[in-house]
Design a protein around this motif. Structure first.
Motif, PDB file in Angstrom:
ATOM      1  N   GLY A 194      26.989  25.416   5.202  1.00 28.64           N
ATOM      2  CA  GLY A 194      27.667  26.055   6.061  1.00 28.64           C
ATOM      3  C   GLY A 194      28.831  25.237   6.637  1.00 28.64           C
ATOM      4  N   ALA A 197      32.194  26.286  12.432  1.00 21.49           N
ATOM      5  CA  ALA A 197      32.506  25.001  13.700  1.00 21.49           C
ATOM      6  C   ALA A 197      31.431  24.287  13.738  1.00 21.49           C
ATOM      7  CB  ALA A 197      32.704  25.755  14.912  1.00 21.49           C
ATOM      8  N   GLY A 198      29.945  24.679  13.497  1.00 22.96           N
ATOM      9  CA  GLY A 198      28.773  23.903  13.636  1.00 22.96           C
ATOM     10  C   GLY A 198      28.741  22.992  12.378  1.00 22.96           C
ATOM     11  N   GLU A 217      29.806  25.064   1.374  1.00 25.18           N
ATOM     12  CA  GLU A 217      30.380  26.190   1.961  1.00 25.18           C
ATOM     13  C   GLU A 217      30.438  27.155   0.704  1.00 25.18           C
ATOM     14  OE1 GLU A 217      31.271  27.696   4.839  1.00 25.18           O
ATOM     15  OE2 GLU A 217      31.530  29.382   3.520  1.00 25.18           O
ATOM     16  N   SER A 218      29.933  28.586   1.019  1.00 24.65           N
ATOM     17  CA  SER A 218      29.907  29.458  -0.035  1.00 24.65           C
ATOM     18  C   SER A 218      31.283  30.345   0.105  1.00 24.65           C
ATOM     19  CB  SER A 218      28.572  30.371   0.032  1.00 24.65           C
ATOM     20  OG  SER A 218      28.869  31.028   1.179  1.00 24.65           O
ATOM     21  N   ASP A 224      33.778  31.633  10.721  1.00 27.13           N
ATOM     22  CA  ASP A 224      34.226  32.831  11.407  1.00 27.13           C
ATOM     23  C   ASP A 224      35.233  32.398  12.324  1.00 27.13           C
ATOM     24  OD1 ASP A 224      32.549  34.415  10.106  1.00 27.13           O
ATOM     25  OD2 ASP A 224      31.276  35.133  12.024  1.00 27.13           O
ATOM     26  N   LYS A 234      42.597  36.144  18.724  1.00 24.76           N
ATOM     27  CA  LYS A 234      43.502  35.673  19.875  1.00 24.76           C
ATOM     28  C   LYS A 234      44.966  35.859  19.458  1.00 24.76           C
ATOM     29  CE  LYS A 234      40.153  35.168  21.481  1.00 24.76           C
ATOM     30  NZ  LYS A 234      38.809  35.901  21.089  1.00 24.76           N
ATOM     31  N   GLY A 300      24.364  27.343  -0.984  1.00 20.43           N
ATOM     32  CA  GLY A 300      23.318  26.244  -0.842  1.00 20.43           C
ATOM     33  C   GLY A 300      22.253  26.845  -0.506  1.00 20.43           C
ATOM     34  N   ASN A 344      34.677  42.879  11.858  1.00 21.97           N
ATOM     35  CA  ASN A 344      35.402  41.691  12.350  1.00 21.97           C
ATOM     36  C   ASN A 344      35.960  40.883  10.693  1.00 21.97           C
ATOM     37  OD1 ASN A 344      32.717  40.518  12.049  1.00 21.97           O
ATOM     38  ND2 ASN A 344      34.067  38.615  12.272  1.00 21.97           N
ATOM     39  N   LEU A 461      18.505  31.705   1.635  1.00 21.13           N
ATOM     40  CA  LEU A 461      18.638  30.057   1.862  1.00 21.13           C
ATOM     41  C   LEU A 461      17.527  29.405   1.495  1.00 21.13           C
ATOM     42  CD1 LEU A 461      20.275  30.092   5.516  1.00 21.13           C
ATOM     43  CD2 LEU A 461      21.346  29.333   3.442  1.00 21.13           C
ATOM     44  N   ASP A 494      25.511  29.915  15.200  1.00 16.96           N
ATOM     45  CA  ASP A 494      25.120  31.334  15.379  1.00 16.96           C
ATOM     46  C   ASP A 494      24.039  31.592  14.840  1.00 16.96           C
ATOM     47  OD1 ASP A 494      27.423  31.465  16.828  1.00 16.96           O
ATOM     48  OD2 ASP A 494      28.297  33.136  15.597  1.00 16.96           O
ATOM     49  N   THR A 502      32.026  29.300  19.505  1.00 19.43           N
ATOM     50  CA  THR A 502      32.499  28.195  18.664  1.00 19.43           C
ATOM     51  C   THR A 502      32.184  26.913  19.489  1.00 19.43           C
ATOM     52  OG1 THR A 502      34.223  29.542  17.832  1.00 19.43           O
ATOM     53  CG2 THR A 502      34.532  27.166  17.978  1.00 19.43           C
ATOM     54  N   SER A 505      28.528  25.863  18.830  1.00 17.14           N
ATOM     55  CA  SER A 505      28.577  25.267  17.733  1.00 17.14           C
ATOM     56  C   SER A 505      28.978  24.139  17.557  1.00 17.14           C
ATOM     57  CB  SER A 505      29.144  26.356  16.743  1.00 17.14           C
ATOM     58  OG  SER A 505      28.686  27.457  16.841  1.00 17.14           O
TER      59      SER A 505
HETATM   60  C1  LIG Z   1      35.982  38.763  16.410  1.00 14.50           C
HETATM   61  C2  LIG Z   1      35.569  37.515  16.834  1.00 14.50           C
HETATM   62  C3  LIG Z   1      36.284  36.581  18.025  1.00 14.50           C
HETATM   63  C4  LIG Z   1      35.499  35.637  18.403  1.00 14.50           C
HETATM   64  N1  LIG Z   1      36.152  34.922  19.650  1.00 14.50           N
HETATM   65  C5  LIG Z   1      35.521  33.990  19.878  1.00 14.50           C
HETATM   66  C6  LIG Z   1      36.269  33.046  20.803  1.00 14.50           C
HETATM   67  O1  LIG Z   1      37.135  33.514  21.290  1.00 14.50           O
HETATM   68  N2  LIG Z   1      35.633  31.953  21.594  1.00 14.50           N
HETATM   69  C7  LIG Z   1      34.281  31.644  20.869  1.00 14.50           C
HETATM   70  O2  LIG Z   1      33.801  30.715  21.540  1.00 14.50           O
HETATM   71  N3  LIG Z   1      33.795  31.982  20.195  1.00 14.50           N
HETATM   72  C8  LIG Z   1      34.241  33.410  19.517  1.00 14.50           C
HETATM   73  N4  LIG Z   1      33.569  34.119  18.573  1.00 14.50           N
HETATM   74  C9  LIG Z   1      32.277  33.442  18.009  1.00 14.50           C
HETATM   75  C10 LIG Z   1      32.623  32.344  16.848  1.00 14.50           C
HETATM   76  O3  LIG Z   1      33.498  32.888  15.975  1.00 14.50           O
HETATM   77  C11 LIG Z   1      31.240  31.830  16.361  1.00 14.50           C
HETATM   78  O4  LIG Z   1      30.340  31.638  17.450  1.00 14.50           O
HETATM   79  C12 LIG Z   1      31.264  30.577  15.524  1.00 14.50           C
HETATM   80  O5  LIG Z   1      32.414  31.041  14.547  1.00 14.50           O
HETATM   81  C13 LIG Z   1      30.071  30.251  14.973  1.00 14.50           C
HETATM   82  O6  LIG Z   1      30.090  29.084  14.546  1.00 14.50           O
HETATM   83  P1  LIG Z   1      29.145  28.874  13.004  1.00 14.50           P
HETATM   84  O7  LIG Z   1      29.454  27.450  12.678  1.00 14.50           O
HETATM   85  O8  LIG Z   1      27.605  28.933  13.908  1.00 14.50           O
HETATM   86  O9  LIG Z   1      28.908  29.736  11.837  1.00 14.50           O
HETATM   87  P2  LIG Z   1      29.968  30.493  11.154  1.00 14.50           P
HETATM   88  O10 LIG Z   1      31.301  30.003  11.774  1.00 14.50           O
HETATM   89  O11 LIG Z   1      29.424  31.715  10.820  1.00 14.50           O
HETATM   90  O12 LIG Z   1      30.205  29.635   9.903  1.00 14.50           O
HETATM   91  C14 LIG Z   1      28.858  29.724   8.836  1.00 14.50           C
HETATM   92  C15 LIG Z   1      29.269  29.274   7.568  1.00 14.50           C
HETATM   93  O13 LIG Z   1      28.439  29.173   6.863  1.00 14.50           O
HETATM   94  C16 LIG Z   1      28.673  29.768   5.352  1.00 14.50           C
HETATM   95  N5  LIG Z   1      27.442  30.163   4.807  1.00 14.50           N
HETATM   96  C17 LIG Z   1      26.566  30.875   5.056  1.00 14.50           C
HETATM   97  N6  LIG Z   1      25.564  30.810   3.979  1.00 14.50           N
HETATM   98  C18 LIG Z   1      25.589  30.169   3.418  1.00 14.50           C
HETATM   99  C19 LIG Z   1      24.991  29.409   2.208  1.00 14.50           C
HETATM  100  N7  LIG Z   1      24.034  30.024   1.771  1.00 14.50           N
HETATM  101  N8  LIG Z   1      25.773  28.413   1.439  1.00 14.50           N
HETATM  102  C20 LIG Z   1      26.859  27.744   2.002  1.00 14.50           C
HETATM  103  N9  LIG Z   1      27.475  28.345   3.057  1.00 14.50           N
HETATM  104  C21 LIG Z   1      26.935  29.308   3.726  1.00 14.50           C
HETATM  105  C22 LIG Z   1      29.361  30.953   5.687  1.00 14.50           C
HETATM  106  O14 LIG Z   1      30.361  31.319   4.858  1.00 14.50           O
HETATM  107  C23 LIG Z   1      30.548  30.566   6.827  1.00 14.50           C
HETATM  108  O15 LIG Z   1      31.775  29.790   6.591  1.00 14.50           O
HETATM  109  C24 LIG Z   1      34.270  34.968  18.050  1.00 14.50           C
HETATM  110  C25 LIG Z   1      33.785  35.939  16.823  1.00 14.50           C
HETATM  111  C26 LIG Z   1      34.309  37.118  16.574  1.00 14.50           C
HETATM  112  C27 LIG Z   1      33.521  37.597  15.305  1.00 14.50           C
END
Ligand SMILES: Cc1cc2nc3c(=O)[nH]c(=O)nc-3n(C[C@H](O)[C@H](O)[C@H](O)COP(=O)(O)OP(=O)(O)OC[C@H]3O[C@@H](n4cnc5c(N)ncnc54)[C@H](O)[C@@H]3O)c2cc1C
Length: 662
Positions: A194, A197-198, A217-218, A224, A234, A300, A344, A461, A494, A502, A505
Motif C-alpha cells: 500500500g 501516506a502510511g 501499490e495496486s 486516498d 480541499k 500484494g 469519494n 491480502l 486507516d 493522513t 498514517s
Molecule cells: C474525501 C476525503 C477527505 C479527507 N480529508 C482529510 C483531511 O483533510 N485530512 C486528513 O488528515 N485526512 C483526510 N482524509 C483521510 C485520509 O485521506 C486518510 O486517513 C489517509 O489517506 C489514509 O492513508 P493510508 O496510507 O492509511 O491509506 P490509503 O491512503 O487508503 O492508502 C492505501 C493504499 O493501499 C493500496 N492497496 C490496498 N490494497 C492493496 C494491495 N493488496 N496491494 C497493493 N496495494 C494495495 C490502495 O490502492 C491505496 O493506494 C480524507 C479522506 C477522504 C476520503
C-alpha cells in the motif's frame, strides 16, 4: 601582601565576594542587642565599629586598621550594614552598626518544614509534564455494527476521469502504464503493501536509513489523501469559499452586480491541475530512482509468515508493513447498489455540477463535500441517521457548523430511516425514500453521494496465511506498538487505526520504522492527536472531549473564549465560534481543546504543542500573540485560567495592596 595590593583586592570585590565577606564578618563579629544613652535605649543586633576593625585585621582580611576602615566603608556604601542612626560612616570607634539583613522590616514566613511560604500555596498548582497520567486520546463513535456487511468500493473500478492532460500526467506519475517491476532482491529489510501516506512514509523512512525496501501499490501511489481525499476535497472547498465570499461581499460594502455564477468545469479542472502538480513527490519514479525503493505495481498478497507475492514474484522480508488503508463503505439501503451513486472515489471525476445533490452521511467527509457543492451551486440535502451532524465533535461546535451550512442553503434530514433508493439508471434522477421527524418522504436528486464511513482493506491480502489477525469492521489487529499478531509484520494508517487521518498514517509509519527496524518501544497511545474538519467555519480538536472526561470521572475545568469577544473575530465579521480548553481540575494541565473558527485547523497546533511539551494553560497566557489575531483567544483562555487561580484570600490581599498604593 602589601597595603596597596590589599586595597586593590578590596576595591575589586564583586557582588559574590561581598556576599562571602558579609557572611564571614557575621560569623566572627559579636552581634547582640546593645544599650546606649541615658535613659538607655536598646539597639538590637548590633556590632561595634572598633571591634569589627580589630577582627578584620585579625582574620587577615585587612592589612592594618586603616585598611579595615576602608573595607568597612566600602561595605557600608554597598548597603551591607549601616550605623544604627545613619549618622556616621564606618569608623574605628565604639559606634553601633547593624547589618541590613538583620533589620526588622518583616521577614518571609516559614512553613513547618522550614521552606518559605509562597503565593503558590494559596493558588492552584501548575501542572508538570509528569502529571500526564492517562492517554489523551478521545473515544470516537463506534463504527457501524453492520460495517462488515457493507459493500466496499473498489478504487480501480471507479477509475480516474476525464483523461485530460492533468489526469494523464497524474496517472503517468502514480500508476505508470506498462511499469516494469524490478527483479526482487533475495530478501528485504522491509516490504510495504500500500502506497498511501502510511506506506509511502514507511518506505521512504526505511530507505532513508539504509534499509532494502520494496513498496507494492495496486492502484495509485499517493493513496486516498492525494487522489480521492484531502487534496481534491480541499481544492474544491477553496473554490467554494471564494464563491461564498463573493455572495456575502455586500456585508463588507462590496457590491457585485448580477448573479454570482460558478464555472464548475473550471473548478474541477483546477482541482485536477493542482492534484497533478502535487503528485511528483509521491511518484513511482521518485521512489524508485531517487529513494532507491523497489516499486512493484500490482496487488500484494501474503503467502507465508515472511513472504509476499506480487505479480507472480515472491518477496522475502525480515519485516513488513500493511498500509492498505480503506475505502468507502456502502450501506445496505434497498436499491442503493443498483443506483448510480457517488463516493469519494468517484465524486472528483465529475465534470458537471449536479443541480440537486443528496449526501448520505453527516461526518466530516459528507459535510465538507456538502458545503462545497452547495456553495458551488447545487441544492444539497444531508441525511443523518442521528439527531445531529459531526457525531464525533463537541455538540456546540457541530451546531455552529450546522447553522453556517443552513445559511449557505444546505437542508438537513435528521433521525432518518431509509426505506430505499430508486433510480432508472444513467443520468436519470435518483430518489431517496425515507422516514424522518417529518414523516415518510421522497426526495429526488441528480447525484447521490454516499459518505457513511470507511471500510478497512483487509480482504484478498492473504493475512490468514501470515498469521495476522484482522476484523472486517475494525481492520488489522495491532498492539500499542503497531505490531500485528505476526511479530514481523506491522500495520499503519486507516487499515489499523480508528484515527483515520493522513497525519496519523504518517506518524504511525514513523513509529513503525523505529519499532520494526531499530528495536524501538514507541507506543501509539502516547500520541497526542489533533484533527480538523475543513468546513467554514472549521472545527479542530485535540485531546479529550467533555464526554470522555465525564465518562472517565476526571474532574476538569473548562475555559471558553467566544470569537465575538475577540477583536479579530469582530473586525473580520467572524464572531461565531470559540476556543474551548479543558484542564484538569486544580491544575492547568490541558486535557483537550476544541476550536471552531475560520483558521481552527491552524490554531489547534498551538494547543497541541503545549500539550506535547507539558506546558499548562497558565503558561500560554504569557505567550505574546500578535494583535489582532484569532489565536489571541487561546491566550485569553490562559488569562481566564490565571484569574481563576486567585483564591478569595489572595484577592483580599491584592485589594488591600492596591488600596495602599492609591
Ligand atoms: C474525501 C476525503 C477527505 C479527507 N480529508 C482529510 C483531511 O483533510 N485530512 C486528513 O488528515 N485526512 C483526510 N482524509 C483521510 C485520509 O485521506 C486518510 O486517513 C489517509 O489517506 C489514509 O492513508 P493510508 O496510507 O492509511 O491509506 P490509503 O491512503 O487508503 O492508502 C492505501 C493504499 O493501499 C493500496 N492497496 C490496498 N490494497 C492493496 C494491495 N493488496 N496491494 C497493493 N496495494 C494495495 C490502495 O490502492 C491505496 O493506494 C480524507 C479522506 C477522504 C476520503
Amino acid at each position: 601582601m602589601t597595603k596597596e595590593e590589599h586595597t586593590d583586592v578590596a576595591a575589586s570585590f564583586d557582588d559574590t565576594d561581598l556576599e562571602e565577606l558579609t557572611a564571614r564578618l557575621k560569623r566572627f563579629l559579636d552581634i547582640q542587642d546593645r544599650k546606649y544613652g541615658f535613659p538607655s535605649k536598646t539597639y538590637p543586633k548590633c556590632f561595634v565599629g572598633s571591634e569589627a576593625v580589630a577582627q578584620l585585621v585579625k582574620e587577615g582580611i585587612a592589612i592594618d586598621e586603616d585598611d579595615a576602615v576602608r573595607i568597612g566603608n566600602m561595605m557600608l556604601n554597598a548597603g551591607v550594614f549601616h550605623h544604627v542612626l545613619d549618622e556616621h560612616p564606618f569608623k574605628n570607634e565604639k559606634l553601633f552598626y547593624r547589618f541590613l539583613s538583620d533589620e526588622d522590616h518583616g521577614t518571609v514566613a516559614r512553613k513547618p518544614d522550614g521552606s518559605a511560604v509562597s503565593w503558590a500555596d494559596f493558588i492552584a498548582p501548575l501542572s508538570s509534564a509528569e502529571d500526564k497520567i492517562f492517554t489523551l486520546q478521545p473515544e470516537i463513535p463506534e463504527r457501524d455494527p453492520n460495517l462488515a456487511s457493507f459493500e466496499q468500493v473498489e478504487l480501480e473500478a471507479c477509475g480516474v476521469s476525464p483523461l485530460d492532460e492533468h489526469n494523464t500526467k497524474f496517472l503517468d506519475l502514480l500508476h505508470p502504464k506498462a511499469w516494469v517491476d524490478p527483479t526482487p532482491e533475495p530478501s528485504y529489510n522491509l516490504v510495504v503493501i500500500g502506497a498511501g501516506a502510511g506506506g509511502l512514509v514507511s518506505a521512504a523512512g526505511a530507505a532513508g536509513v539504509g534499509a532494502r525496501v520494496a513498496l507494492i501499490e495496486s492502484h495509485l501511489l499517493g493513496g486516498d489523501c492525494l487522489t480521492v481525499g484531502c487534496v481534491p476535497s480541499k481544492a474544491l472547498l477553496r473554490c467554494a469559499k471564494a464563491a461564498a465570499a463573493v455572495r456575502n461581499a455586500a456585508e463588507f460594502g462590496v457590491n457585485v452586480s448580477g448573479e454570482v455564477s460558478v464555472d464548475f468545469g473550471y473548478v474541477m479542472e483546477r482541482l485536477r491541475r493542482l492534484r497533478a502538480s502535487i503528485a511528483p513527490v509521491d511518484s513511482a519514479q521518485r521512489y524508485s530512482e531517487k529513494l532507491g525503493v523497489d516499486v512493484f505495481i500490482g496487488k500484494g498478497r501474503f503467502t507465508g509468515k515472511n513472504t509476499i507475492e506480487v505479480n507472480g514474484q515472491t518477496l522475502n522480508f525480515a519485516k513488513a508493513v500493511v498500509a492498505t488503508g480503506g475505502t468507502a463503505a456502502v450501506p445496505n439501503i434497498p436499491g442503493l447498489k443498483q443506483a448510480p451513486y457517488l463516493t469519494n472515489a468517484s465524486v472528483f471525476n465529475l465534470t458537471e455540477l449536479p443541480a440537486r445533490m443528496g449526501v448520505i452521511g453527516a461526518g466530516p467527509i459528507g459535510l465538507e463535500l456538502a458545503q462545497a457543492f452547495q456553495r458551488l451551486g447545487s441544492q444539497v440535502t444531508v441525511f443523518s441517521r442521528s439527531d445531529k451532524i459531526m457525531p464525533k465533535e463537541d455538540p456546540e461546535a457541530a451546531k455552529i457548523v450546522e447553522n453556517a451550512m443552513r445559511r449557505d442553503g444546505v437542508t438537513f434530514a435528521y433521525n432518518v430511516n431509509y426505506k430505499g433508493v430508486e433510480s432508472r439508471g444513467g443520468k436519470a434522477p435518483v430518489s431517496v425514500v425515507f422516514e424522518d421527524d417529518k414523516g415518510e418522504r421522497t426526495l429526488e436528486f441528480d447525484a447521490l453521494l454516499v459518505a457513511t464511513g470507511r471500510k478497512p482493506t483487509v480482504n484478498g491480502l492473504g493475512l490468514e496465511d501470515a498469521g495476522i489477525e484482522f476484523d472486517e469492521r475494525l481492520g488489522v489487529k495491532v498492539n500499542d506498538r503497531m505490531q500485528t499478531t505476526n511479530p514481523d509484520v506491522y500495520a499503519v494508517g486507516d487499515v489499523a487505526s480508528k484515527y483515520q487521518f493522513t497525519h496519523m498514517s504518517d506518524f504511525g509509519a514513523r513509529l513503525v520504522i523505529r519499532n520494526a527496524l531499530f528495536f524501538g518501544r514507541d507506543k501509539f497511545s502516547n500520541f497526542i492527536i489533533p484533527w480538523a474538519t475543513y468546513t467554514e467555519p472549521e472545527v479542530a480538536h485535540v485531546g479529550l472531549y467533555e464526554k470522555d472526561l465525564e465518562e472517565q470521572n476526571i474532574e476538569f475545568w473548562t475555559f471558553t473564549r467566544e470569537f465575538d469577544d475577540v477583536d479579530r473575530g469582530i473586525v473580520d465579521g467572524e464572531t461565531e465560534g470559540f476556543v474551548k480548553i479543558h484542564v484538569k481540575k486544580g491544575t492547568d494541565q490541558i486535557l483537550g481543546a476544541t476550536i471552531v473558527g475560520s483558521h481552527a485547523g491552524d490554531m489547534i497546533s498551538e494547543i497541541t504543542v503545549a500539550m506535547q511539551a507539558g506546558m499548562g494553560l497558565g503558561k500560554l497566557a504569557n505567550v505574546i500573540h500578535p494583535y489582532p489575531t484569532a489565536a489571541e483567544a487561546i491566550r485569553q483562555c490562559g488569562d481566564a485560567y490565571n484569574r481563576s487561580r486567585l483564591t478569595p484570600t489572595v484577592k483580599v490581599i491584592f485589594n488591600r495592596l492596591m488600596a495602599f498604593k492609591r
